[in-house]
Design a protein around this motif. Structure first.
Motif, PDB file in Angstrom:
ATOM      1  N   ALA A   1      40.817  54.542  36.736  1.00  0.00           N
ATOM      2  CA  ALA A   1      42.113  54.812  37.366  1.00  0.00           C
ATOM      3  C   ALA A   1      42.545  53.645  38.247  1.00  0.00           C
ATOM      4  N   VAL A   2      41.603  53.053  38.971  1.00  0.00           N
ATOM      5  CA  VAL A   2      41.921  51.883  39.801  1.00  0.00           C
ATOM      6  C   VAL A   2      42.429  50.742  38.926  1.00  0.00           C
ATOM      7  N   GLU A   3      41.773  50.517  37.779  1.00  0.00           N
ATOM      8  CA  GLU A   3      42.196  49.431  36.885  1.00  0.00           C
ATOM      9  C   GLU A   3      43.598  49.678  36.340  1.00  0.00           C
ATOM     10  N   VAL A   4      43.865  50.906  35.901  1.00  0.00           N
ATOM     11  CA  VAL A   4      45.180  51.213  35.352  1.00  0.00           C
ATOM     12  C   VAL A   4      46.249  51.127  36.440  1.00  0.00           C
ATOM     13  N   GLU A   5      45.929  51.603  37.638  1.00  0.00           N
ATOM     14  CA  GLU A   5      46.878  51.500  38.747  1.00  0.00           C
ATOM     15  C   GLU A   5      47.178  50.039  39.047  1.00  0.00           C
TER      16      GLU A   5
ATOM     17  N   GLY B   1      49.049  67.710  53.365  1.00  0.00           N
ATOM     18  CA  GLY B   1      48.681  66.505  54.105  1.00  0.00           C
ATOM     19  C   GLY B   1      47.491  65.782  53.499  1.00  0.00           C
ATOM     20  N   LEU B   2      46.503  66.532  53.055  1.00  0.00           N
ATOM     21  CA  LEU B   2      45.291  65.924  52.493  1.00  0.00           C
ATOM     22  C   LEU B   2      45.504  65.343  51.104  1.00  0.00           C
ATOM     23  N   SER B   3      46.510  65.824  50.387  1.00  0.00           N
ATOM     24  CA  SER B   3      46.628  65.550  48.951  1.00  0.00           C
ATOM     25  C   SER B   3      46.602  64.074  48.596  1.00  0.00           C
ATOM     26  N   GLY B   4      47.214  63.226  49.415  1.00  0.00           N
ATOM     27  CA  GLY B   4      47.289  61.810  49.070  1.00  0.00           C
ATOM     28  C   GLY B   4      46.277  60.933  49.764  1.00  0.00           C
ATOM     29  N   CYS B   5      45.451  61.504  50.640  1.00  0.00           N
ATOM     30  CA  CYS B   5      44.595  60.675  51.486  1.00  0.00           C
ATOM     31  C   CYS B   5      43.404  60.069  50.733  1.00  0.00           C
ATOM     32  N   VAL B   6      42.634  60.895  50.057  1.00  0.00           N
ATOM     33  CA  VAL B   6      41.457  60.390  49.341  1.00  0.00           C
ATOM     34  C   VAL B   6      41.842  59.370  48.268  1.00  0.00           C
ATOM     35  N   PRO B   7      42.904  59.620  47.462  1.00  0.00           N
ATOM     36  CA  PRO B   7      43.296  58.584  46.493  1.00  0.00           C
ATOM     37  C   PRO B   7      43.593  57.232  47.117  1.00  0.00           C
ATOM     38  N   GLN B   8      44.179  57.218  48.318  1.00  0.00           N
ATOM     39  CA  GLN B   8      44.466  55.938  48.979  1.00  0.00           C
ATOM     40  C   GLN B   8      43.176  55.207  49.342  1.00  0.00           C
ATOM     41  N   VAL B   9      42.170  55.962  49.780  1.00  0.00           N
ATOM     42  CA  VAL B   9      40.885  55.351  50.139  1.00  0.00           C
ATOM     43  C   VAL B   9      40.211  54.770  48.901  1.00  0.00           C
TER      44      VAL B   9
ATOM     45  N   ASN C   1      40.499  47.861  45.214  1.00  0.00           N
ATOM     46  CA  ASN C   1      41.299  46.640  45.317  1.00  0.00           C
ATOM     47  C   ASN C   1      40.835  45.694  46.411  1.00  0.00           C
ATOM     48  N   LEU C   2      39.763  46.056  47.123  1.00  0.00           N
ATOM     49  CA  LEU C   2      39.226  45.168  48.140  1.00  0.00           C
ATOM     50  C   LEU C   2      38.671  43.911  47.475  1.00  0.00           C
ATOM     51  N   SER C   3      39.118  42.755  47.947  1.00  0.00           N
ATOM     52  CA  SER C   3      38.675  41.496  47.351  1.00  0.00           C
ATOM     53  C   SER C   3      37.154  41.386  47.377  1.00  0.00           C
ATOM     54  N   GLY C   4      36.583  41.136  46.214  1.00  0.00           N
ATOM     55  CA  GLY C   4      35.139  41.003  46.120  1.00  0.00           C
ATOM     56  C   GLY C   4      34.420  42.290  45.790  1.00  0.00           C
TER      57      GLY C   4
ATOM     58  N   ASN D   1      44.965  52.438  60.095  1.00  0.00           N
ATOM     59  CA  ASN D   1      45.298  51.022  59.902  1.00  0.00           C
ATOM     60  C   ASN D   1      44.259  50.279  59.074  1.00  0.00           C
ATOM     61  N   ILE D   2      43.087  50.881  58.909  1.00  0.00           N
ATOM     62  CA  ILE D   2      42.054  50.255  58.063  1.00  0.00           C
ATOM     63  C   ILE D   2      42.577  50.025  56.650  1.00  0.00           C
ATOM     64  N   LEU D   3      43.506  50.876  56.210  1.00  0.00           N
ATOM     65  CA  LEU D   3      44.026  50.763  54.846  1.00  0.00           C
ATOM     66  C   LEU D   3      45.158  49.750  54.714  1.00  0.00           C
ATOM     67  N   GLU D   4      45.579  49.148  55.818  1.00  0.00           N
ATOM     68  CA  GLU D   4      46.616  48.111  55.734  1.00  0.00           C
ATOM     69  C   GLU D   4      46.071  46.913  54.976  1.00  0.00           C
ATOM     70  N   PRO D   5      46.800  46.434  53.944  1.00  0.00           N
ATOM     71  CA  PRO D   5      46.337  45.230  53.221  1.00  0.00           C
ATOM     72  C   PRO D   5      46.218  44.056  54.172  1.00  0.00           C
ATOM     73  N   LYS D   6      45.126  43.319  54.040  1.00  0.00           N
ATOM     74  CA  LYS D   6      44.895  42.166  54.907  1.00  0.00           C
ATOM     75  C   LYS D   6      44.910  40.898  54.084  1.00  0.00           C
ATOM     76  N   LYS D   7      45.540  39.870  54.626  1.00  0.00           N
ATOM     77  CA  LYS D   7      45.570  38.583  53.939  1.00  0.00           C
ATOM     78  C   LYS D   7      44.214  37.915  54.009  1.00  0.00           C
ATOM     79  N   GLU D   8      43.826  37.351  52.887  1.00  0.00           N
ATOM     80  CA  GLU D   8      42.550  36.651  52.855  1.00  0.00           C
ATOM     81  C   GLU D   8      42.656  35.314  53.567  1.00  0.00           C
ATOM     82  N   PRO D   9      41.596  34.856  54.229  1.00  0.00           N
ATOM     83  CA  PRO D   9      41.618  33.549  54.889  1.00  0.00           C
ATOM     84  C   PRO D   9      41.770  32.427  53.885  1.00  0.00           C
ATOM     85  N   VAL D  10      42.545  31.439  54.233  1.00  0.00           N
ATOM     86  CA  VAL D  10      42.763  30.290  53.338  1.00  0.00           C
ATOM     87  C   VAL D  10      41.738  29.233  53.637  1.00  0.00           C
ATOM     88  N   ALA D  11      41.043  28.810  52.615  1.00  0.00           N
ATOM     89  CA  ALA D  11      39.987  27.802  52.818  1.00  0.00           C
ATOM     90  C   ALA D  11      40.642  26.453  53.153  1.00  0.00           C
ATOM     91  N   THR D  12      40.012  25.732  54.058  1.00  0.00           N
ATOM     92  CA  THR D  12      40.473  24.384  54.400  1.00  0.00           C
ATOM     93  C   THR D  12      39.657  23.365  53.643  1.00  0.00           C
TER      94      THR D  12
END
Length: 402
Positions: free
Chosen positions: A127-131, A321-329, A335-338, A390-401
């Protein structure tokens, strides 16, 4: 984020339907299994505690299956794992109810539990892949199809009991339905792959950046696991104790008690089919925040209610209220990088521990402080989810120098 080499729209639709079929099969088996538990108890001449041990063995098998399927999904693809899980369910659903000894039932339940674990992770990873390919939130709809399957399995069981149809016919019929769902979806499921390779930072600072990112991701995964645990503990509290709460605390009749559970389940199912579009507009963090707030309000209404109608409104608010919470987690984990299917298996496993432990924890609290006061625990859990959204807020990855 742009996805390159995305499948054509028609292929995406076929993949979504194929994963839908896996979730329906999963729900169908669990709904039917729950309806037939009294027959298992009768066949084994088991006490309630002995039946509890059987269920614990099934849960242990499921947890093992989840962890093993995480590795398998990385190597062979999540779609293949979901298909194998569906096949395994069709084979292992029937034997436990046909066992006449406790030992044989324990072994059969262990096999069924492993099958449950395999499809749990395989279907969610697919489901994650299709999403990701759709490039918009659709995870809640998959969980909605699981709810549809669960209701269907329960209705089949109840209908069979009402018509005096033997489980010796009903369960093989359910297994055949699962097999049919697999046959029509297997070819498409097999095309859904999982990228097992974590993203890394390139350049002269690759090594140190990778270490820092790994530490941050580890903390995020722990946080996602904690959220899954608290959310599913709360969901399990409603599923297992809403009816008893209505009877013992509000002096409801059996039909009134069933209405309390029906309000929760119906609201959750409706929410799962409507929350994706909202998640696309406001983001996963707000879905978790507002959903947790609505669940807290619903639980407080249940806690304070002197009459059944108000409690039913509270259960409905909690389910919505609960219906959408677990799917978001689960989506955030996938989708977490790595991260890959192994990490998703760990987060799903953390939630499953709550499913296993939740009823016992609430039951113990009910014995000690009363069933109404026991619901203070899920209220606290949802407050933690609210302040942690706020843990679920997308975070920008650090840019390598360089």
């Amino acid at each position: 984020m742009e996805i390159s080499n995305s499948p054509a729209r028609g292929e995406l639709t076929r993949r979504r339907r194929a994963v839908f079929a896996a979730f329906v099969a999963f729900g169908l088996v669990l709904g039917s299994w729950a309806a037939h538990l009294p027959i298992l108890k009768s066949n084994l001449h088991a006490s309630t505690s002995e039946l509890g041990i059987i269920l614990l063995i099934l849960g242990g098998g499921a947890f093992f299956g989840m962890q093993a399927s995480g590795y398998a999904a990385n190597k062979f693809g999540s779609g293949k794992v979901a298909a194998i899980g569906s096949l395994a369910l069709s084979v292992t659903t029937v034997p436990p109810l046909f066992c006449s000894t406790w030992a044989s039932a324990a072994i059969a339940s262990l096999a069924m539990g492993i099958s449950v674990g395999i499809i749990e992770v395989g279907a969610n990873a697919a489901a994650v892949e299709v999403e990701r390919e759709y490039q918009r939130p659709i995870m809640s709809s998959f969980h909605g199809m699981f709810s549809v399957g669960s209701v269907l399995g329960s209705v089949i069981g109840a209908g069979a009991f009402a018509l005096n149809i033997s489980y010796r016919f009903t369960l093989p019929t359910v297994a055949l339905m699962v097999l049919i769902l697999l046959v029509v979806s297997a070819k498409t499921l097999m095309t859904i792959q999982t990228d097992p390779t974590p993203q890394v930072v390139t350049g002269s600072t690759a090594t140190s950046s990778r270490v820092q990112r790994s530490n941050r991701q580890t903390m995020q995964l722990i946080a996602y696991g904690c959220l899954a645990f608290l959310l599913l503990l709360t969901e399990g509290s409603a599923m297992d104790w809403s009816s008893l709460h209505a009877q013992e605390h509000l002096d409801a009749t059996s039909s009134g008690a069933a209405l309390a559970l029906a309000c929760f389940v119906s609201a959750m199912t409706i929410g799962r089919f409507t929350i994706d579009r909202l998640a696309e507009r406001i983001g996963p963090a707000r879905i978790l925040r507002y959903g947790s707030a609505l669940s807290i309000a619903g639980l407080i209404a249940v806690f304070c209610s002197p009459v059944l109608p108000l409690a039913c409104i509270g259960w409905a608010a909690m389910g919505l209220g609960l219906s959408g919470c677990v799917p978001q987690v689960f989506t955030a984990t996938g989708n977490l990088s790595g991260s890959n299917a192994k990490e998703l298996a760990r987060v799903v496993g953390a939630g499953y521990i709550a499913v296993l432990a939740g009823p016992a924890i609430i039951g113990w609290l009910a014995d000690q402080f009363g069933i109404n006061n026991a619901f203070i625990l899920p209220i606290i859990g949802m407050v933690i989810c609210l302040v942690s959204a706020n843990i679920l807020e997308p975070k920008k990855e650090p840019v390598a120098t360089h």
